[in-house]
Motif scaffolding. Sequence first.
Motif, mmCIF file in Angstrom:
data_model
loop_
_atom_site.group_PDB
_atom_site.id
_atom_site.type_symbol
_atom_site.label_atom_id
_atom_site.label_comp_id
_atom_site.label_asym_id
_atom_site.label_seq_id
_atom_site.Cartn_x
_atom_site.Cartn_y
_atom_site.Cartn_z
ATOM 1 N N PRO A 1 0.805 -1.237 0.000
ATOM 2 C CA PRO A 1 0.000 0.000 0.000
ATOM 3 C C PRO A 1 0.836 1.286 0.000
ATOM 4 C CG PRO A 1 -0.948 -1.586 1.505
ATOM 5 C CD PRO A 1 0.361 -2.169 1.041
ATOM 6 N N GLU A 2 1.975 1.291 0.675
ATOM 7 C CA GLU A 2 2.785 2.515 0.721
ATOM 8 C C GLU A 2 3.458 2.836 -0.614
ATOM 9 O OE1 GLU A 2 5.318 -0.797 2.613
ATOM 10 O OE2 GLU A 2 3.231 -0.156 2.688
ATOM 11 N N HIS A 3 3.431 1.898 -1.583
ATOM 12 C CA HIS A 3 4.024 2.148 -2.898
ATOM 13 C C HIS A 3 2.975 2.383 -3.986
ATOM 14 C CE1 HIS A 3 7.979 1.275 -1.432
ATOM 15 N NE2 HIS A 3 7.603 0.078 -1.003
ATOM 16 N N ARG A 4 1.725 2.268 -3.646
ATOM 17 C CA ARG A 4 0.663 2.392 -4.656
ATOM 18 C C ARG A 4 0.435 3.825 -5.117
ATOM 19 N NH1 ARG A 4 -3.532 -1.818 -1.801
ATOM 20 N NH2 ARG A 4 -2.186 -3.638 -2.047
ATOM 21 N N ASP A 5 0.928 4.791 -4.360
ATOM 22 C CA ASP A 5 0.772 6.189 -4.770
ATOM 23 C C ASP A 5 1.474 6.458 -6.090
ATOM 24 O OD1 ASP A 5 -0.673 6.688 -2.497
ATOM 25 O OD2 ASP A 5 1.010 7.520 -1.383
ATOM 26 N N ALA A 6 2.464 5.643 -6.427
ATOM 27 C CA ALA A 6 3.196 5.805 -7.687
ATOM 28 C C ALA A 6 2.465 5.137 -8.847
ATOM 29 C CB ALA A 6 4.598 5.219 -7.553
ATOM 30 N N LEU A 7 1.353 4.486 -8.567
ATOM 31 C CA LEU A 7 0.606 3.755 -9.595
ATOM 32 C C LEU A 7 -0.819 4.288 -9.724
ATOM 33 C CD1 LEU A 7 1.816 0.164 -8.656
ATOM 34 C CD2 LEU A 7 2.657 1.607 -10.508
ATOM 35 N N GLN A 8 -0.974 5.590 -9.608
ATOM 36 C CA GLN A 8 -2.304 6.191 -9.697
ATOM 37 C C GLN A 8 -2.645 6.554 -11.136
ATOM 38 O OE1 GLN A 8 -2.546 9.482 -6.960
ATOM 39 N NE2 GLN A 8 -2.558 8.142 -5.183
ATOM 40 N N PHE A 9 -3.940 6.637 -11.402
ATOM 41 C CA PHE A 9 -4.425 7.068 -12.711
ATOM 42 C C PHE A 9 -5.811 7.661 -12.541
ATOM 43 C CE2 PHE A 9 -5.781 2.724 -12.164
ATOM 44 C CZ PHE A 9 -7.061 2.676 -12.682
ATOM 45 N N LEU A 10 -6.245 8.409 -13.532
ATOM 46 C CA LEU A 10 -7.565 9.039 -13.512
ATOM 47 C C LEU A 10 -8.533 8.247 -14.378
ATOM 48 C CD1 LEU A 10 -6.503 12.779 -13.883
ATOM 49 C CD2 LEU A 10 -7.176 11.588 -11.787
ATOM 50 N N TRP A 11 -9.758 8.124 -13.915
ATOM 51 C CA TRP A 11 -10.808 7.470 -14.694
ATOM 52 C C TRP A 11 -12.148 7.986 -14.200
ATOM 53 C CZ3 TRP A 11 -10.738 5.439 -19.167
ATOM 54 C CH2 TRP A 11 -11.825 4.715 -19.641
ATOM 55 N N TRP A 12 -13.136 7.891 -15.067
ATOM 56 C CA TRP A 12 -14.467 8.354 -14.717
ATOM 57 C C TRP A 12 -15.219 7.269 -13.950
ATOM 58 C CZ3 TRP A 12 -12.255 8.903 -19.527
ATOM 59 C CH2 TRP A 12 -11.965 10.203 -19.902
ATOM 60 N N PRO A 13 -15.892 7.631 -12.853
ATOM 61 C CA PRO A 13 -16.683 6.634 -12.116
ATOM 62 C C PRO A 13 -17.679 5.952 -13.048
ATOM 63 C CG PRO A 13 -16.538 8.668 -10.869
ATOM 64 C CD PRO A 13 -15.949 8.942 -12.228
ATOM 65 N N GLU A 14 -17.685 4.641 -13.016
ATOM 66 C CA GLU A 14 -18.560 3.805 -13.833
ATOM 67 C C GLU A 14 -18.381 4.069 -15.330
ATOM 68 O OE1 GLU A 14 -22.588 3.869 -12.345
ATOM 69 O OE2 GLU A 14 -21.853 4.049 -10.295
ATOM 70 N N GLY A 15 -17.243 4.652 -15.734
ATOM 71 C CA GLY A 15 -16.962 4.898 -17.140
ATOM 72 C C GLY A 15 -17.796 6.002 -17.763
#
Length: 142
Positions: free
Chosen positions: A100-114
């Motif tokens: 969990p402490e390394h997941r901040d480097a694996l973020q992305f943007l997406w629309w809720p429910e597409g």
Amino acid sequence: MQLPLDEGYTESVPDNELHTRPHVTWHLPHHPVLNPKKPRKVRIVFDCAAECGSVSLNGQMLQGPDQNNKLLGVLLRFCQGSLALMANIEAMFHQVKVAPEHRDALQFLWWPEGDVQWTPHTYEMTVQLSVESGVRHAPCMP
């Protein structure tokens, strides 16, 4: 994008945690890849080699040793025995969890429910990203 959410490969980042996390965040660009032989299957590719200010996620990661078997060695070992086995592990990289402490480097943007009518929301990968079609991805986090 719904399948990775359903499988637990991706999590939504709660709004109250977006600006309070102590770690450096990195938003990964991503795009769909379509295969004409599988018209109903869309693969999502995350580009960890994408640069922002000449910095990329791949450039910041520690590179481990090459653990892949060389093709010549694999072929020569076929001559050693009378039986050869081969396997294809579905979603192999998705079986490797990222702390969990390394997941901040694996973020992305997406629309809720597409639904693009909504404001994009921040999500993060909970698993290792795979190497796809020549796009370099992040190696395992230390």
